[in-house]
Enzyme design. Structure first.
Site, short mmCIF file in Angstrom:
data_model
loop_
_atom_site.label_atom_id
_atom_site.label_comp_id
_atom_site.label_asym_id
_atom_site.label_seq_id
_atom_site.Cartn_x
_atom_site.Cartn_y
_atom_site.Cartn_z
N SER A 12 75.72 39.61 -97.33
CA SER A 12 75.96 39.66 -95.56
C SER A 12 74.99 39.34 -94.24
O SER A 12 73.71 38.64 -95.41
CB SER A 12 75.48 41.31 -95.62
N HIS A 37 80.48 37.65 -95.06
CA HIS A 37 80.62 39.18 -94.90
C HIS A 37 79.45 38.92 -94.12
O HIS A 37 78.47 38.87 -93.48
CB HIS A 37 79.49 40.38 -96.03
N ASP A 39 79.05 41.62 -90.53
CA ASP A 39 78.29 42.82 -89.74
C ASP A 39 78.69 43.15 -88.13
O ASP A 39 77.83 42.77 -88.05
CB ASP A 39 77.07 43.76 -90.93
N MET A 41 78.42 44.97 -85.63
CA MET A 41 77.93 47.03 -85.20
C MET A 41 78.39 47.02 -83.62
O MET A 41 77.71 45.85 -82.90
CB MET A 41 76.44 46.89 -85.58
N HIS A 70 83.84 43.07 -90.92
CA HIS A 70 83.22 44.21 -91.73
C HIS A 70 82.91 44.80 -90.13
O HIS A 70 82.09 45.06 -89.33
CB HIS A 70 82.22 44.67 -92.11
N MET A 72 82.78 47.52 -87.57
CA MET A 72 81.61 48.93 -87.51
C MET A 72 81.99 49.46 -86.07
O MET A 72 80.88 49.27 -85.92
CB MET A 72 80.76 48.92 -87.87
N MET A 141 81.24 52.12 -98.35
CA MET A 141 79.75 51.92 -97.87
C MET A 141 78.55 52.97 -99.25
O MET A 141 79.41 54.02 -99.79
CB MET A 141 80.01 52.76 -96.79
N GLY A 149 69.00 46.39 -95.55
CA GLY A 149 67.68 47.23 -96.48
C GLY A 149 67.59 48.83 -96.87
O GLY A 149 66.72 48.97 -97.12
N ASP A 176 78.74 47.89 -100.12
CA ASP A 176 78.52 47.23 -99.14
C ASP A 176 76.82 48.50 -99.05
O ASP A 176 77.95 49.67 -98.70
CB ASP A 176 79.31 47.21 -97.51
N GLY A 178 72.95 48.37 -100.45
CA GLY A 178 71.75 48.35 -101.42
C GLY A 178 72.16 48.08 -102.82
O GLY A 178 71.78 48.24 -103.65
C1 DX5 Z 1 75.61 48.40 -93.17
C2 DX5 Z 1 76.46 46.36 -93.40
C3 DX5 Z 1 76.12 45.66 -94.21
C4 DX5 Z 1 74.76 45.72 -95.29
C5 DX5 Z 1 74.03 45.69 -96.08
O1 DX5 Z 1 75.58 48.68 -92.44
O2 DX5 Z 1 77.68 47.19 -93.45
O3 DX5 Z 1 76.61 44.48 -94.64
O4 DX5 Z 1 73.68 44.12 -94.16
O5 DX5 Z 1 72.55 45.60 -96.55
P1 DX5 Z 1 72.31 45.33 -97.30
O6 DX5 Z 1 72.27 44.58 -98.62
O7 DX5 Z 1 71.37 44.98 -97.34
O8 DX5 Z 1 72.29 47.10 -97.98
ZN ZN Z 2 79.02 45.43 -93.55
#
Ligand code: DX5
Ligand code: ZN
Length: 229
Positions: A12, A37, A39, A41, A70, A72, A141, A149, A176, A178
């Site tokens: 990501s 990937h 993200d 938002m 992705h 969001m 998720m 993180g 997706d 952790g």
């Molecule tokens: C969270 C995102 C993830 C995130 C994953 O809202 O959709 O893609 O970046 O990040 P890590 O791998 O650090 O949990």
């Molecule tokens: Zn994501």
């Protein structure tokens, strides 16, 4: 994009250097990333703001493989064409983002992209049972979306249920949040094939020291594949 259930690592770029996305995408692909990937938002569906279709279009020439977007955001539908035109191969919308996920998924495929549906940790697997013939990917998720993180939330029961529901359909299960070498085997064993990882891929590396990305990607992949050894 051909279908298989081999483990795919999807870094990501939320964890990349925001001043250098083009070079970061090239670096992770050089170092073995399968998908990139992205993200998106909106500060409304999730409590954080990242980037939109113009950024996706700008990085597209720097990605040779799959651009996995992705969303969001809420609403989703007014932006689908823009992300498809920006070159997204996969567009994933959240089932919680509005009342008409069925229409949203139809619109994603009509725009020429693969359709993904994402489930927040609090959303059960059975909600998407009626949608399984209209999706190419289900994103589970394993954190509450909004930030990289965060601590991994164990959704292995949900993943197992989805894997059974999907059966022989050519539908990816993406995880997706952790994902790292300690959590990757849990989700792979439960039936996931696409592992998104932000912090665990980018930590310790940079575009001038990209071998670290390669080591991180390899370690996650080997941990996940070890499940089948
Ligand atoms: C969270 C995102 C993830 C995130 C994953 O809202 O959709 O893609 O970046 O990040 P890590 O791998 O650090 O949990
Ligand atoms: Zn994501």
């Amino acid at each position: 994009m051909s279908f298989d259930r081999k483990i795919k690592i999807a870094p990501s770029i939320l964890s990349a250097d925001f001043a250098n996305f083009g070079a970061e995408c090239e670096a992770i692909e050089d170092q073995g990333a399968d998908w990139v990937h992205v993200d998106v938002m909106d500060g409304h569906f999730v409590p954080n703001i990242t980037f939109g279709p113009a950024m996706c279009a700008a990085i597209r020439p720097h990605i040779q493989g799959v651009m996995d977007v992705h969303l969001m955001i809420s609403p989703v539908d007014p932006y689908i064409d823009a992300f498809a035109q920006a070159g997204a191969d996969v567009i994933t919308a959240h089932v919680e983002a509005g009342p008409h996920i069925h229409r949203t998924l139809q619109a994603i495929r009509a725009a020429g992209a693969k359709a993904g549906v994402a489930l927040n940790p609090g959303t059960p697997a059975n909600v998407i049972e009626p949608l399984l013939d209209m999706v190419d990917l289900v994103c589970v998720m394993t954190v509450n979306p909004g930030f990289g993180g965060q601590k991994f939330l164990d959704m292995t029961d949900k993943i197992r249920t989805l894997r059974e529901m999907i059966g022989d359909r050519p539908v990816h299960i993406e995880i997706d949040g952790g994902v790292d070498p300690s959590t990757a085997p849990l989700v792979a064993r439960a039936g996931a094939d696409v592992l998104v990882a932000g912090s665990a891929v980018f930590k310790g590396g940079s575009v001038t020291n990209p071998q670290v990305y390669g080591d991180n990607i390899r370690t996650i992949r080997e941990a996940a594949e070890g499940v089948y050894a």
